[in-house]
Scaffold this motif. Structure first.
Motif, PDB file in Angstrom:
ATOM      1  N   LYS A  69      20.813 -14.229  31.856  1.00 41.67           N
ATOM      2  CA  LYS A  69      20.657 -12.956  32.563  1.00 41.67           C
ATOM      3  C   LYS A  69      22.032 -12.440  32.969  1.00 41.67           C
ATOM      4  CE  LYS A  69      15.959 -13.677  34.291  1.00 41.67           C
ATOM      5  NZ  LYS A  69      15.058 -13.672  35.468  1.00 41.67           N
ATOM      6  N   SER A  71      24.969 -10.107  33.934  1.00 43.55           N
ATOM      7  CA  SER A  71      24.840  -8.949  34.828  1.00 43.55           C
ATOM      8  C   SER A  71      25.070  -7.617  34.127  1.00 43.55           C
ATOM      9  CB  SER A  71      25.818  -9.085  35.996  1.00 43.55           C
ATOM     10  OG  SER A  71      27.149  -9.154  35.517  1.00 43.55           O
ATOM     11  N   CYS A  73      24.084  -6.847  30.986  1.00 44.78           N
ATOM     12  CA  CYS A  73      23.246  -6.723  29.791  1.00 44.78           C
ATOM     13  C   CYS A  73      21.824  -6.265  30.107  1.00 44.78           C
ATOM     14  CB  CYS A  73      23.213  -8.074  29.073  1.00 44.78           C
ATOM     15  SG  CYS A  73      22.422  -8.002  27.460  1.00 44.78           S
ATOM     16  N   SER A  74      21.252  -5.489  29.179  1.00 42.78           N
ATOM     17  CA  SER A  74      19.879  -5.009  29.354  1.00 42.78           C
ATOM     18  C   SER A  74      18.871  -5.783  28.503  1.00 42.78           C
ATOM     19  CB  SER A  74      19.804  -3.521  28.983  1.00 42.78           C
ATOM     20  OG  SER A  74      20.179  -3.343  27.622  1.00 42.78           O
ATOM     21  N   GLU A  75      19.359  -6.677  27.617  1.00 45.14           N
ATOM     22  CA  GLU A  75      18.450  -7.390  26.707  1.00 45.14           C
ATOM     23  C   GLU A  75      17.351  -8.141  27.467  1.00 45.14           C
ATOM     24  OE1 GLU A  75      19.031  -7.833  22.897  1.00 45.14           O
ATOM     25  OE2 GLU A  75      19.640  -5.884  23.614  1.00 45.14           O
ATOM     26  N   TRP A  76      17.757  -8.878  28.497  1.00 40.83           N
ATOM     27  CA  TRP A  76      16.775  -9.693  29.228  1.00 40.83           C
ATOM     28  C   TRP A  76      15.850  -8.820  30.084  1.00 40.83           C
ATOM     29  CZ3 TRP A  76      16.936  -9.604  34.601  1.00 40.83           C
ATOM     30  CH2 TRP A  76      18.109  -9.119  35.170  1.00 40.83           C
ATOM     31  N   VAL A  77      16.254  -7.567  30.334  1.00 41.55           N
ATOM     32  CA  VAL A  77      15.420  -6.659  31.135  1.00 41.55           C
ATOM     33  C   VAL A  77      14.239  -6.160  30.305  1.00 41.55           C
ATOM     34  CG1 VAL A  77      15.348  -4.523  32.461  1.00 41.55           C
ATOM     35  CG2 VAL A  77      17.400  -5.962  32.534  1.00 41.55           C
ATOM     36  N   PHE A  78      14.537  -5.632  29.115  1.00 39.13           N
ATOM     37  CA  PHE A  78      13.408  -5.061  28.357  1.00 39.13           C
ATOM     38  C   PHE A  78      12.678  -6.069  27.478  1.00 39.13           C
ATOM     39  CE2 PHE A  78      15.588  -4.729  24.349  1.00 39.13           C
ATOM     40  CZ  PHE A  78      16.856  -4.234  24.590  1.00 39.13           C
TER      41      PHE A  78
END
Length: 211
Positions: A69, A71, A73-78
């Motif tokens: 995760k 800070s 990066c958006s990969e783990w968000v979507f």
């Protein structure tokens, strides 16, 4: 699936204005990666998407998401969580893609090919066992030693993009990267030592807190 439902609602007259899209989008269970069907390129002019005459490159997905995760990066968000396909099933699918479309190279679109290192090793061993002569590459984290890099190279790995981001341990900590300068250098030495055609690196200069 979400896009298909919006498309069907539009043609049925249930969505006629852009603001109605918000009501049409609903939360849905995450797709089970191990249930994904073989990609279908029948209606595409595959040749028109090739970069050169060396062969036929096909995109493919072995996993979705990331185990970290970071800070920035958006990969783990979507993608929400890391989900990996069965490497044995994947090799069977790649054999079929090679047969149907003449694929000679696979471009993996995964956020993280080596999220589960043992699965990537099994994948490489299966490629060798079936003598499936495909070139491939994708994104990896800097968790690699020379022996494993040589195994991947023997199984067809030609290009790798490493998420290095910084060579400062302090900045890596600020990024919540869970890697160190030593990890980064070790992975670079492993892949370069294995003789890959290309070892690319992502770096983020000027990250907040970086000096």
């Amino acid at each position: 699936q979400a896009l298909l439902e919006i498309y069907e609602d539009h043609w049925a007259g249930r969505i006629t204005r852009p603001e109605q899209l918000e009501d049409a989008i609903v939360e849905r269970p995450l797709l089970r990666v191990k249930e994904k069907p073989l990609p279908d390129f029948e209606k595409m002019d595959v040749a028109a998407y090739q970069l050169d005459a060396r062969g036929v490159i096909i995109p493919f997905e072995l996993s979705r998401g990331c185990t970290d995760k970071c800070s920035f990066c958006s990969e783990w968000v979507f993608w929400r969580k890391y989900r990996s396909d069965d490497p044995i099933r994947v090799v069977e699918q790649l054999r079929e893609l090679s047969r149907k479309y003449g694929a000679t190279e696979i471009y993996f679109v995964d956020s993280l090919l080596n999220g589960v290192p043992a699965r990537l090793e099994t994948f490489a061993e299966e490629l060798l066992r079936h003598d499936l002569k495909l070139s491939w590459g994708g994104f990896m984290r800097t968790s690699m030693d020379l022996d494993k890099a040589r195994l991947l190279k023997q199984a067809g790995l030609r290009r790798v993009f490493l998420g290095i981001e910084s060579m400062s341990d302090e900045t890596l900590q600020l990024m919540n990267k869970r890697r160190t300068q030593a990890d980064n250098i070790g992975a670079l030495e492993a892949f370069l030592g294995a003789g890959l055609e290309a070892v690319d690196c992502g770096v983020i200069p000027g990250f907040p807190g970086d000096t």
